[in-house]
Design an enzyme around this catalytic site. Structure first.
Site, PDB file in Angstrom:
ATOM      1  N   GLY A  31      -5.177 -12.380  -3.794  1.00 34.21           N
ATOM      2  CA  GLY A  31      -6.003 -12.168  -4.955  1.00 34.21           C
ATOM      3  C   GLY A  31      -4.942 -12.229  -6.085  1.00 34.21           C
ATOM      4  O   GLY A  31      -3.651 -11.940  -5.753  1.00 34.21           O
ATOM      5  N   ASP A  32      -5.551 -11.948  -7.231  1.00 35.95           N
ATOM      6  CA  ASP A  32      -4.529 -11.587  -8.330  1.00 35.95           C
ATOM      7  C   ASP A  32      -5.078 -10.575  -8.821  1.00 35.95           C
ATOM      8  O   ASP A  32      -6.288 -10.412  -9.295  1.00 35.95           O
ATOM      9  CB  ASP A  32      -4.667 -12.973  -9.135  1.00 35.95           C
ATOM     10  CG  ASP A  32      -3.931 -12.549 -10.649  1.00 35.95           C
ATOM     11  OD1 ASP A  32      -3.501 -11.684 -10.905  1.00 35.95           O
ATOM     12  OD2 ASP A  32      -3.817 -13.727 -11.394  1.00 35.95           O
ATOM     13  N   PHE A  33      -4.384  -9.280  -9.047  1.00 32.99           N
ATOM     14  CA  PHE A  33      -4.957  -8.089  -9.462  1.00 32.99           C
ATOM     15  C   PHE A  33      -5.314  -8.040 -10.934  1.00 32.99           C
ATOM     16  O   PHE A  33      -5.907  -7.229 -11.459  1.00 32.99           O
ATOM     17  CB  PHE A  33      -4.257  -6.939  -8.961  1.00 32.99           C
ATOM     18  CG  PHE A  33      -2.906  -6.864  -9.154  1.00 32.99           C
ATOM     19  CD1 PHE A  33      -2.245  -6.808 -10.467  1.00 32.99           C
ATOM     20  CD2 PHE A  33      -1.943  -6.309  -8.187  1.00 32.99           C
ATOM     21  CE1 PHE A  33      -0.905  -6.891 -10.815  1.00 32.99           C
ATOM     22  CE2 PHE A  33      -0.607  -6.265  -8.409  1.00 32.99           C
ATOM     23  CZ  PHE A  33      -0.108  -6.629  -9.605  1.00 32.99           C
ATOM     24  N   HIS A  49       4.980  -0.326 -12.816  1.00 31.81           N
ATOM     25  CA  HIS A  49       6.269  -0.646 -13.672  1.00 31.81           C
ATOM     26  C   HIS A  49       6.478  -1.958 -14.343  1.00 31.81           C
ATOM     27  O   HIS A  49       7.012  -2.104 -15.281  1.00 31.81           O
ATOM     28  CB  HIS A  49       7.468  -0.016 -13.163  1.00 31.81           C
ATOM     29  CG  HIS A  49       8.350  -0.909 -12.323  1.00 31.81           C
ATOM     30  ND1 HIS A  49       9.533  -0.888 -12.207  1.00 31.81           N
ATOM     31  CD2 HIS A  49       7.834  -1.882 -11.358  1.00 31.81           C
ATOM     32  CE1 HIS A  49      10.033  -1.733 -11.196  1.00 31.81           C
ATOM     33  NE2 HIS A  49       9.161  -2.157 -10.776  1.00 31.81           N
TER      34      HIS A  49
END
Lengths: 337, 337
Positions: free
Chosen positions: A226-228, A246
């Protein structure tokens, strides 16, 4: 002030420190420490093993002696110093050379442009537009170097996270931005009741699956793609965000904390670990320089203090926050939903 | 061996040392220390003075605090640490930032290719074919940075050469490869009976003459143009070869020593100063890394030990050799014809 008593050695040393970094990187890239793990070698043997020309060889190996990475005996045989034997031999599970190769190929060349980054406030990294990691991972060799670098980094902090978090209270863990899954592997190895896995971008799947398989943990640890930045996070009793926040600006940092909270069951826990800047912002050169690394490499990333993180976690609704030091540079903060 | 007791901190620190070098270089390039020489500045004032964007400014200045180059008071005002005030303020005669700018523009980018230089034994520097200095000096901006770097370097060692060589026995000095003439300037200033000058490639003349004029010494110190690879050396009671021999292979090193001997009158003296490798080649990381710098930048250059140099000087016919330490890294050897 007596000017004659003020000597420039510290400035001169700092100004040439880049050479020492690069000598270490080249030694890792050339496999010097891996070759010496097979036994002591004299100049000609070692030169043949690592495939370098005659001209610079002796200076190079003796530089590594002077940097205390190698030792040289009276007969002229080189061997690894204890730290190099543990951390720089590719065949050891404790190998951290991946992170150094990453610095060599990615960090060092980009840091050429620090002055430009400071003047403009803009990253000096062609890959930084959009999701920097999707861009990086589109090149298989960068994907490999980068994920191995992350594995090296995770190995350094895993022992303390394994020991200092109350794993007996939980059954499942998912590491967000897991790369090869080095951290869940160490957790699962030490705490045999734990299952779960790691979440990362789709191109990382084969790197995760082959690493976890090699560790014999494919049954207990699964990859979640997935792509957060777009998707919600997968659910588990414990979520980990390590060296992730960060990379992003403060809006995305807090969005990720919110997504983590949403994905946790009541009573679930979030672990955040990071190279933290000291709260006074006076002593942590590695943390502050890591933040400049984010300036150079990302659109909006920056490093932060434990106090900053505790503030964001409290605002997001985490409580019972604990802080633990992991290494001389990294700390973890964990809290409950 | 208890592996758990072997911590990787030293390796990790060495691997990130290049960031600290670069932060120092950017601070010099941006004039941070020169700005703070005018008085303490808070974040916004200092940012405006040096012209950098908001995004990285605080991390950058606080990095310099953590590296102990700046201090920050409780009200958030930055000031120079004592070493920075003496050596990094462009307005001071003790400024050594020229050498750091040289490292930043020339050394740091070329060191990217250390691994390639080691594999091939070949320099990774387009300028290295033929006379590397003639090539470098064909670009006015490189000529300026390079000669200012050499001036910074000469300033560091001049006080000891001025104090520890028996100047009262001699009347004239010529510094071979003199750059802006910083060393003869300091000698002439301290020993008012001395006249002479410096020898270097023709493009250096205006740099030498303007520097020497600014010091008010144009009457006593003259520029001698020439190429020591082709021409004989000018004559003086004392000749100096400082940070010259390491640029060349052993054949040229010994040719230069012979040319120096031929140019000296009977009883004349040669001073050689250099960043020396310790005779055991075990402890002098700066000297050994300087030799790798020669691998990267020159056709055949390498650094050497005091014992190597004494051997070459004795073979050339110099006697009464003396060794004096100049700084933590550099030494001088002098002897008579």
């Amino acid at each position: 002030m007596n000017i004659a008593s003020i000597i420039p050695d510290r400035i001169v040393e700092l100004g040439k420190a880049f050479r020492a970094s690069k000598a270490l990187f080249s030694a890792v890239e050339l496999g010097v420490f891996t070759a010496l793990a097979k036994g002591p070698r004299n100049l000609e043997m070692l030169r043949a093993d690592v495939g370098i020309a005659e001209r610079g060889a002796r200076d190079f190996f003796d530089s590594l002696v002077a940097l205390k990475l190698l030792e040289r005996d009276a007969a002229g045989y080189y061997k690894n110093c204890p730290e190099a034997a543990v951390y720089l031999d590719r065949e050891q599970p404790t190998y951290i050379g991946g992170e150094l190769e990453n610095f060599s190929r990615h960090g060092y060349p980009h840091w050429q442009f620090l002055t430009e980054a400071l003047k403009t406030g803009r990253p000096q990294n062609a890959a930084s537009a959009g999701n920097v990691f999707l861009n990086l991972y589109s090149d298989p060799s960068t994907l490999e170097t980068f994920t191995e670098g992350m594995t090296s980094g995770a190995r350094l902090i895993a022992p303390t996270i394994v020991a200092k978090f109350p794993w007996h209270r939980y059954r499942t863990v998912i590491d967000i931005g897991t790369s090869q899954g080095a951290l869940p592997v160490e957790v699962a190895r030490a705490h045999t009741h734990i299952t779960g896995g790691g979440f990362d971008l789709p191109p990382v799947r084969p790197r995760f699956e082959s690493y976890v398989k090699k560790q014999g943990l494919s049954q207990r640890l699964k990859f979640h793609a997935g792509d957060f930045l777009r998707d919600s996070l997968p659910s588990a009793d414990v979520l980990i965000l390590g060296r992730v926040l960060h990379n992003w600006n403060v809006a995305i940092k807090t969005t990720l904390l919110k997504k983590a909270r949403e994905a946790l069951p009541p009573g679930g826990a979030l672990i955040v670990y990071e190279r933290m800047i000291d709260d006074e912002r006076r002593s942590s050169a590695p943390g502050l320089l890591a933040s400049l690394n984010m300036l150079i490499l990302t659109e909006g990333g920056f490093d932060y203090t434990v106090a900053d993180l505790i503030g964001w976690m409290q605002e997001t609704g985490f409580h019972d926050l604990h802080v633990e030091r992991l290494t001389s540079e990294l700390s973890m903060v964990f809290g409950s939903k």
